[in-house]
Design a protein around this motif. Structure first.
Motif, mmCIF file in Angstrom:
data_model
loop_
_atom_site.group_PDB
_atom_site.id
_atom_site.type_symbol
_atom_site.label_atom_id
_atom_site.label_comp_id
_atom_site.label_asym_id
_atom_site.label_seq_id
_atom_site.Cartn_x
_atom_site.Cartn_y
_atom_site.Cartn_z
ATOM 1 N N MET A 1 0.848 -1.164 0.000
ATOM 2 C CA MET A 1 0.000 0.000 0.000
ATOM 3 C C MET A 1 0.898 1.232 0.000
ATOM 4 O O MET A 1 1.800 1.342 0.811
ATOM 5 N N VAL A 2 0.678 2.135 -0.900
ATOM 6 C CA VAL A 2 1.454 3.366 -0.961
ATOM 7 C C VAL A 2 0.654 4.464 -0.266
ATOM 8 O O VAL A 2 -0.442 4.805 -0.669
ATOM 9 N N ARG A 3 1.197 4.976 0.790
ATOM 10 C CA ARG A 3 0.593 6.099 1.509
ATOM 11 C C ARG A 3 1.715 7.000 1.960
ATOM 12 O O ARG A 3 2.872 6.623 1.991
ATOM 13 N N ASN A 4 1.380 8.189 2.371
ATOM 14 C CA ASN A 4 2.398 9.160 2.718
ATOM 15 C C ASN A 4 2.049 9.808 4.051
ATOM 16 O O ASN A 4 0.940 10.276 4.240
ATOM 17 N N PHE A 5 3.013 9.819 4.965
ATOM 18 C CA PHE A 5 2.853 10.536 6.225
ATOM 19 C C PHE A 5 3.622 11.839 6.135
ATOM 20 O O PHE A 5 4.578 11.955 5.381
ATOM 21 N N ARG A 6 3.230 12.800 6.924
ATOM 22 C CA ARG A 6 3.916 14.085 6.921
ATOM 23 C C ARG A 6 4.115 14.542 8.354
ATOM 24 O O ARG A 6 3.413 14.112 9.254
ATOM 25 N N ALA A 7 5.074 15.423 8.531
ATOM 26 C CA ALA A 7 5.284 16.011 9.844
ATOM 27 C C ALA A 7 4.144 16.983 10.136
ATOM 28 O O ALA A 7 3.652 17.671 9.239
ATOM 29 N N GLN A 8 3.730 17.004 11.390
ATOM 30 C CA GLN A 8 2.650 17.906 11.781
ATOM 31 C C GLN A 8 3.068 19.352 11.526
ATOM 32 O O GLN A 8 4.208 19.727 11.708
ATOM 33 N N GLY A 9 2.125 20.154 11.065
ATOM 34 C CA GLY A 9 2.386 21.564 10.862
ATOM 35 C C GLY A 9 2.589 21.978 9.411
ATOM 36 O O GLY A 9 2.682 23.161 9.121
ATOM 37 N N HIS A 10 2.686 21.023 8.491
ATOM 38 C CA HIS A 10 2.816 21.397 7.083
ATOM 39 C C HIS A 10 1.520 22.032 6.597
ATOM 40 O O HIS A 10 0.430 21.624 6.996
ATOM 41 N N GLU A 11 1.661 22.988 5.729
ATOM 42 C CA GLU A 11 0.482 23.662 5.184
ATOM 43 C C GLU A 11 -0.348 22.668 4.374
ATOM 44 O O GLU A 11 0.184 21.829 3.651
ATOM 45 N N LEU A 12 -1.654 22.800 4.484
ATOM 46 C CA LEU A 12 -2.566 21.905 3.788
ATOM 47 C C LEU A 12 -2.360 21.977 2.276
ATOM 48 O O LEU A 12 -2.454 20.965 1.590
ATOM 49 N N ARG A 13 -2.031 23.137 1.750
ATOM 50 C CA ARG A 13 -1.826 23.247 0.299
ATOM 51 C C ARG A 13 -0.642 22.400 -0.155
ATOM 52 O O ARG A 13 -0.670 21.803 -1.233
ATOM 53 N N ILE A 14 0.392 22.295 0.667
ATOM 54 C CA ILE A 14 1.555 21.465 0.346
ATOM 55 C C ILE A 14 1.167 19.985 0.402
ATOM 56 O O ILE A 14 1.532 19.198 -0.475
ATOM 57 N N VAL A 15 0.411 19.629 1.426
ATOM 58 C CA VAL A 15 -0.054 18.245 1.556
ATOM 59 C C VAL A 15 -0.883 17.861 0.337
ATOM 60 O O VAL A 15 -0.693 16.786 -0.248
ATOM 61 N N ARG A 16 -1.777 18.743 -0.070
ATOM 62 C CA ARG A 16 -2.620 18.451 -1.234
ATOM 63 C C ARG A 16 -1.799 18.394 -2.528
ATOM 64 O O ARG A 16 -2.102 17.591 -3.407
ATOM 65 N N LEU A 17 -0.780 19.222 -2.637
ATOM 66 C CA LEU A 17 0.080 19.194 -3.822
ATOM 67 C C LEU A 17 0.821 17.858 -3.917
ATOM 68 O O LEU A 17 0.828 17.216 -4.969
ATOM 69 N N VAL A 18 1.436 17.439 -2.816
ATOM 70 C CA VAL A 18 2.152 16.160 -2.807
ATOM 71 C C VAL A 18 1.179 15.022 -3.097
ATOM 72 O O VAL A 18 1.464 14.118 -3.889
ATOM 73 N N ASN A 19 -0.006 15.084 -2.481
ATOM 74 C CA ASN A 19 -1.012 14.050 -2.709
ATOM 75 C C ASN A 19 -1.410 13.986 -4.177
ATOM 76 O O ASN A 19 -1.531 12.893 -4.742
ATOM 77 N N SER A 20 -1.601 15.121 -4.811
ATOM 78 C CA SER A 20 -2.010 15.119 -6.217
ATOM 79 C C SER A 20 -0.907 14.556 -7.110
ATOM 80 O O SER A 20 -1.185 13.843 -8.081
ATOM 81 N N LYS A 21 0.348 14.845 -6.782
ATOM 82 C CA LYS A 21 1.472 14.305 -7.565
ATOM 83 C C LYS A 21 1.561 12.788 -7.386
ATOM 84 O O LYS A 21 1.803 12.054 -8.348
ATOM 85 N N MET A 22 1.373 12.323 -6.160
ATOM 86 C CA MET A 22 1.403 10.885 -5.916
ATOM 87 C C MET A 22 0.233 10.190 -6.608
ATOM 88 O O MET A 22 0.380 9.105 -7.152
ATOM 89 N N GLN A 23 -0.922 10.840 -6.601
ATOM 90 C CA GLN A 23 -2.093 10.265 -7.267
ATOM 91 C C GLN A 23 -1.846 10.151 -8.771
ATOM 92 O O GLN A 23 -2.248 9.181 -9.395
ATOM 93 N N ALA A 24 -1.169 11.131 -9.340
ATOM 94 C CA ALA A 24 -0.850 11.081 -10.772
ATOM 95 C C ALA A 24 0.028 9.875 -11.088
ATOM 96 O O ALA A 24 -0.155 9.221 -12.116
ATOM 97 N N VAL A 25 0.970 9.558 -10.219
ATOM 98 C CA VAL A 25 1.819 8.381 -10.416
ATOM 99 C C VAL A 25 0.973 7.118 -10.320
ATOM 100 O O VAL A 25 1.086 6.216 -11.150
ATOM 101 N N ILE A 26 0.112 7.052 -9.320
ATOM 102 C CA ILE A 26 -0.744 5.877 -9.134
ATOM 103 C C ILE A 26 -1.666 5.688 -10.336
ATOM 104 O O ILE A 26 -1.949 4.558 -10.740
#
Length: 73
Positions: A1-26
């Protein structure tokens, strides 16, 4: 299962950007097959859905651990 954890405090826009890039790979058939061939099950979805899955798993395992009586030394 490919999932991604992040350090607390990252901006939501960054989390969503990384998520969208990972989703594109998937979503890429070649990349998806390479992951599958490596024994990795690519599961996409939103960062919010993953956070809820982690919370749910935590609650489930917390009950199991408490019921078992296991204690850390």
């Amino acid at each position: 299962m490919v999932r991604n954890f992040r350090a607390q405090g990252h901006e939501l826009r960054i989390v969503r950007l990384v998520n969208s890039k990972m989703q594109a790979v998937i979503d890429d058939p070649t990349a998806r097959q390479r992951l599958l061939d490596s024994g990795i099950e690519p599961i996409g979805g939103s960062a919010e859905a993953f956070a809820e899955l982690v919370r749910s798993d935590y609650r489930s395992w917390e009950r199991v651990v408490r019921a078992s009586g296991v204690k850390l030394d």
